[in-house]
Scaffold this motif. Structure first.
Motif, PDB file in Angstrom:
ATOM      1  N   LEU A 205       0.822  -1.203   0.000  1.00 24.93           N
ATOM      2  CA  LEU A 205       0.000   0.000   0.000  1.00 24.93           C
ATOM      3  C   LEU A 205       0.857   1.255   0.000  1.00 24.93           C
ATOM      4  CD1 LEU A 205      -2.764   1.483   0.387  1.00 24.93           C
ATOM      5  CD2 LEU A 205      -2.341   1.281   2.855  1.00 24.93           C
ATOM      6  N   TYR A 206       1.935   1.249   0.776  1.00 29.38           N
ATOM      7  CA  TYR A 206       2.767   2.438   0.946  1.00 29.38           C
ATOM      8  C   TYR A 206       3.334   2.886  -0.393  1.00 29.38           C
ATOM      9  CZ  TYR A 206       2.185   0.242   5.421  1.00 29.38           C
ATOM     10  OH  TYR A 206       1.625  -0.379   6.502  1.00 29.38           O
ATOM     11  N   GLN A 207       3.702   1.937  -1.239  1.00 32.39           N
ATOM     12  CA  GLN A 207       4.209   2.274  -2.562  1.00 32.39           C
ATOM     13  C   GLN A 207       3.085   2.781  -3.469  1.00 32.39           C
ATOM     14  OE1 GLN A 207       5.767  -1.767  -2.710  1.00 32.39           O
ATOM     15  NE2 GLN A 207       7.778  -0.963  -3.299  1.00 32.39           N
ATOM     16  N   ARG A 208       1.942   2.136  -3.416  1.00 36.08           N
ATOM     17  CA  ARG A 208       0.837   2.514  -4.309  1.00 36.08           C
ATOM     18  C   ARG A 208       0.232   3.864  -3.942  1.00 36.08           C
ATOM     19  NH1 ARG A 208      -2.558  -2.623  -6.648  1.00 36.08           N
ATOM     20  NH2 ARG A 208      -0.783  -4.040  -6.899  1.00 36.08           N
ATOM     21  N   LEU A 209       0.308   4.250  -2.683  1.00 44.37           N
ATOM     22  CA  LEU A 209      -0.231   5.553  -2.297  1.00 44.37           C
ATOM     23  C   LEU A 209       0.483   6.693  -3.001  1.00 44.37           C
ATOM     24  CD1 LEU A 209      -0.917   5.153   1.537  1.00 44.37           C
ATOM     25  CD2 LEU A 209      -2.616   5.486  -0.275  1.00 44.37           C
ATOM     26  N   SER A 210       1.692   6.444  -3.498  1.00 43.14           N
ATOM     27  CA  SER A 210       2.413   7.497  -4.214  1.00 43.14           C
ATOM     28  C   SER A 210       1.681   7.900  -5.488  1.00 43.14           C
ATOM     29  CB  SER A 210       3.833   7.037  -4.555  1.00 43.14           C
ATOM     30  OG  SER A 210       3.813   5.952  -5.472  1.00 43.14           O
ATOM     31  N   HIS A 211       0.769   7.046  -5.990  1.00 45.76           N
ATOM     32  CA  HIS A 211      -0.020   7.379  -7.173  1.00 45.76           C
ATOM     33  C   HIS A 211      -1.242   8.226  -6.829  1.00 45.76           C
ATOM     34  CE1 HIS A 211       2.420   4.505  -9.369  1.00 45.76           C
ATOM     35  NE2 HIS A 211       2.065   3.541  -8.547  1.00 45.76           N
TER      36      HIS A 211
ATOM     37  N   LEU B 112       9.036  -2.833  11.107  1.00 46.31           N
ATOM     38  CA  LEU B 112       9.269  -4.270  10.972  1.00 46.31           C
ATOM     39  C   LEU B 112       7.975  -5.063  11.058  1.00 46.31           C
ATOM     40  CD1 LEU B 112      12.561  -4.796  13.017  1.00 46.31           C
ATOM     41  CD2 LEU B 112      12.260  -4.296  10.582  1.00 46.31           C
ATOM     42  N   GLU B 113       7.008  -4.569  11.825  1.00 48.50           N
ATOM     43  CA  GLU B 113       5.745  -5.283  12.010  1.00 48.50           C
ATOM     44  C   GLU B 113       4.967  -5.451  10.710  1.00 48.50           C
ATOM     45  OE1 GLU B 113       3.583  -1.186  13.622  1.00 48.50           O
ATOM     46  OE2 GLU B 113       4.603  -2.556  14.997  1.00 48.50           O
ATOM     47  N   ILE B 114       5.304  -4.677   9.698  1.00 48.21           N
ATOM     48  CA  ILE B 114       4.594  -4.737   8.413  1.00 48.21           C
ATOM     49  C   ILE B 114       4.956  -6.004   7.641  1.00 48.21           C
ATOM     50  CG2 ILE B 114       4.304  -3.571   6.183  1.00 48.21           C
ATOM     51  CD1 ILE B 114       5.065  -0.943   7.640  1.00 48.21           C
ATOM     52  N   PHE B 115       6.113  -6.602   7.945  1.00 45.72           N
ATOM     53  CA  PHE B 115       6.697  -7.580   7.046  1.00 45.72           C
ATOM     54  C   PHE B 115       6.798  -8.976   7.660  1.00 45.72           C
ATOM     55  CE2 PHE B 115       8.452  -3.378   5.904  1.00 45.72           C
ATOM     56  CZ  PHE B 115       7.913  -3.275   4.626  1.00 45.72           C
ATOM     57  N   ALA B 116       7.179  -9.938   6.795  1.00 44.59           N
ATOM     58  CA  ALA B 116       7.364 -11.327   7.211  1.00 44.59           C
ATOM     59  C   ALA B 116       8.753 -11.519   7.819  1.00 44.59           C
ATOM     60  CB  ALA B 116       7.178 -12.258   6.016  1.00 44.59           C
TER      61      ALA B 116
ATOM     62  N   ALA C 264      -4.676  -6.317  17.157  1.00 43.79           N
ATOM     63  CA  ALA C 264      -5.511  -7.158  16.306  1.00 43.79           C
ATOM     64  C   ALA C 264      -5.925  -6.409  15.040  1.00 43.79           C
ATOM     65  CB  ALA C 264      -6.739  -7.615  17.084  1.00 43.79           C
ATOM     66  N   ARG C 265      -6.380  -5.178  15.212  1.00 42.15           N
ATOM     67  CA  ARG C 265      -6.767  -4.369  14.045  1.00 42.15           C
ATOM     68  C   ARG C 265      -5.592  -4.187  13.102  1.00 42.15           C
ATOM     69  NH1 ARG C 265      -5.411   0.320  12.812  1.00 42.15           N
ATOM     70  NH2 ARG C 265      -4.557   0.640  14.901  1.00 42.15           N
ATOM     71  N   LEU C 266      -4.413  -3.943  13.673  1.00 40.82           N
ATOM     72  CA  LEU C 266      -3.230  -3.702  12.857  1.00 40.82           C
ATOM     73  C   LEU C 266      -2.861  -4.931  12.030  1.00 40.82           C
ATOM     74  CD1 LEU C 266      -1.114  -1.313  12.554  1.00 40.82           C
ATOM     75  CD2 LEU C 266       0.380  -2.756  13.937  1.00 40.82           C
ATOM     76  N   GLY C 267      -2.872  -6.095  12.658  1.00 41.07           N
ATOM     77  CA  GLY C 267      -2.528  -7.313  11.942  1.00 41.07           C
ATOM     78  C   GLY C 267      -3.476  -7.588  10.790  1.00 41.07           C
ATOM     79  N   ILE C 268      -4.760  -7.332  10.999  1.00 45.63           N
ATOM     80  CA  ILE C 268      -5.738  -7.523   9.924  1.00 45.63           C
ATOM     81  C   ILE C 268      -5.466  -6.549   8.785  1.00 45.63           C
ATOM     82  CG2 ILE C 268      -8.182  -7.278   9.356  1.00 45.63           C
ATOM     83  CD1 ILE C 268      -8.761  -8.379  12.196  1.00 45.63           C
ATOM     84  N   TYR C 269      -5.208  -5.302   9.125  1.00 44.44           N
ATOM     85  CA  TYR C 269      -4.900  -4.290   8.104  1.00 44.44           C
ATOM     86  C   TYR C 269      -3.677  -4.681   7.282  1.00 44.44           C
ATOM     87  CZ  TYR C 269      -2.094  -0.174   6.808  1.00 44.44           C
ATOM     88  OH  TYR C 269      -1.256   0.710   6.188  1.00 44.44           O
ATOM     89  N   PHE C 270      -2.620  -5.139   7.932  1.00 43.56           N
ATOM     90  CA  PHE C 270      -1.429  -5.550   7.193  1.00 43.56           C
ATOM     91  C   PHE C 270      -1.762  -6.644   6.184  1.00 43.56           C
ATOM     92  CE2 PHE C 270       1.480  -4.441  11.011  1.00 43.56           C
ATOM     93  CZ  PHE C 270       1.588  -3.129  10.574  1.00 43.56           C
ATOM     94  N   ASN C 271      -2.502  -7.636   6.617  1.00 46.29           N
ATOM     95  CA  ASN C 271      -2.689  -8.824   5.794  1.00 46.29           C
ATOM     96  C   ASN C 271      -3.759  -8.685   4.728  1.00 46.29           C
ATOM     97  OD1 ASN C 271      -0.985 -11.339   6.817  1.00 46.29           O
ATOM     98  ND2 ASN C 271      -1.398  -9.984   8.543  1.00 46.29           N
TER      99      ASN C 271
END
Length: 346
Positions: free
Chosen positions: A141-147, A251-255, A294-301
């Protein structure tokens, strides 16, 4: 709403009844924010229905429905036909400062919550299927928001406001007294670095993030000790010269494999004795509690990256040790389910 006799008085049942109505109530409160209801009442004091109708320009019936919904949350109060902010609404929603919850709610409404309807598909597919709602072919998302600069601005305004709600717990940590130059990896619009610079006058800071985000950051005013470095935090080398590396809500954004790669880059960039800081949400060790997490984890995935979560602190401690850091410790119980895990390059 009728209460099942077998569940009467059960707090889980009471939470369930609130939960099933929460999406509608969240949107009612956010609409009241966007219409300026809370700000108007803060300025005017208790107001009649007609005064609110005139202030908002909303048709009478729709305003009646909206005000009833917001009153049901307790954020508005009605007495003798006049409406007023509750204490919580006056504190969190009526002000227009950078840390106002009004910015957070609008950001969640525009970016986060439209994606959540895709959760079943995302869980089944194992990827962030809601990303298809945003133009571009990038993986996050972070990359696509640049559009979409307008939405990117809304998103970072919300991120900044929430950061300001919790960042003092990080900025006040004594560990920064021993750091001369801190690299803020994925530091967004620089909100965290600005607060750290204000609290630690000796500290030099470099904010390392995507070019579109760095452009947003340049709209802010920073002390001379804060510099901006645009680049790709995965593909590009870390800027040289830092003796501390901060990963705040990154770091929480990634695997796991991506987290390990990032921590290895930090280890390589730091001198002996340099320190790494991992700050963000932590679920409980048994992974059964943490509403924000919990909300954050759902948003990431479902949207942001298709992976990641608010990992328990033990995961970060393990990964720091795996990548060569020593003296690994975690400060737990910081506001909004946050923790700070640190390590030293030996």
């Amino acid at each position: 709403m009728p209460v099942s006799v077998e569940h009467e008085g059960d707090p889980v049942y009471e939470r369930f009844l609130f939960l099933v109505n929460a999406p509608a109530l969240f949107n009612a409160v956010t609409t009241a924010v966007e219409l300026g209801v809370f700000r108007f009442l803060a300025a005017s004091g208790p107001a009649s229905f007609e005064q609110l109708r005139e202030a908002t320009g909303v048709p009478a019936h729709q305003l009646r429905v909206l005000l009833q919904a917001v009153c049901a949350t307790g954020l508005l109060e009605r007495e003798a036909g006049r409406y007023a902010n509750s204490g919580v609404a006056a504190d969190l929603l009526a002000a227009e400062g950078e840390d106002s919850w009004s910015h957070i709610l609008v950001g969640w409404k525009e970016v986060y919550y439209p994606a959540f309807r895709h959760l079943t598909a995302a869980v089944r597919a194992g990827t962030n299927v809601a990303l298809a709602d945003h133009p571009g072919d990038e993986a996050t998302l972070y990359q696509r928001l640049s559009h979409n600069p307008e939405l990117e601005s809304v998103f970072h305004r919300a991120m900044s406001a929430f950061t300001l709600r919790s960042v003092d717990a990080l900025a006040d940590r004594p560990e920064f007294a021993d750091v001369r130059h801190l690299l803020d990896v994925g530091g967004g619009d620089g909100t965290t670095s600005a607060r750290l610079a204000a609290r630690h006058p000796h500290l030099q800071l470099t904010v390392f993030d995507m070019p579109s985000v760095s452009r947003l950051a340049r709209q802010r005013t920073f002390p001379d000790r804060v510099t901006l470095h645009a680049g790709d935090i995965f593909a590009d080398p870390f800027p040289a010269g830092a003796d501390g590396v901060l990963f705040s809500h990154v770091l929480e954004i990634f695997a796991e494999d991506q987290i390990l790669a990032m921590l290895k880059k930090a280890h390589q960039a730091l001198p002996v004795g340099g320190r790494v800081f991992v700050y963000g949400y932590n679920v409980s060790d048994d992974e059964t509690s943490g509403l924000f997490s919990a909300r954050l984890g759902i948003y990431f995935n479902v949207l942001a990256s298709g992976q990641g979560m608010a990992y328990p602190a033990a995961d970060y401690e393990k990964w720091l040790r795996q990548t060569g850091f020593a003296d690994v410790t975690t400060v737990r119980g910081l506001p909004y389910e946050h923790g700070l895990t640190t390590g030293v390059k030996s």
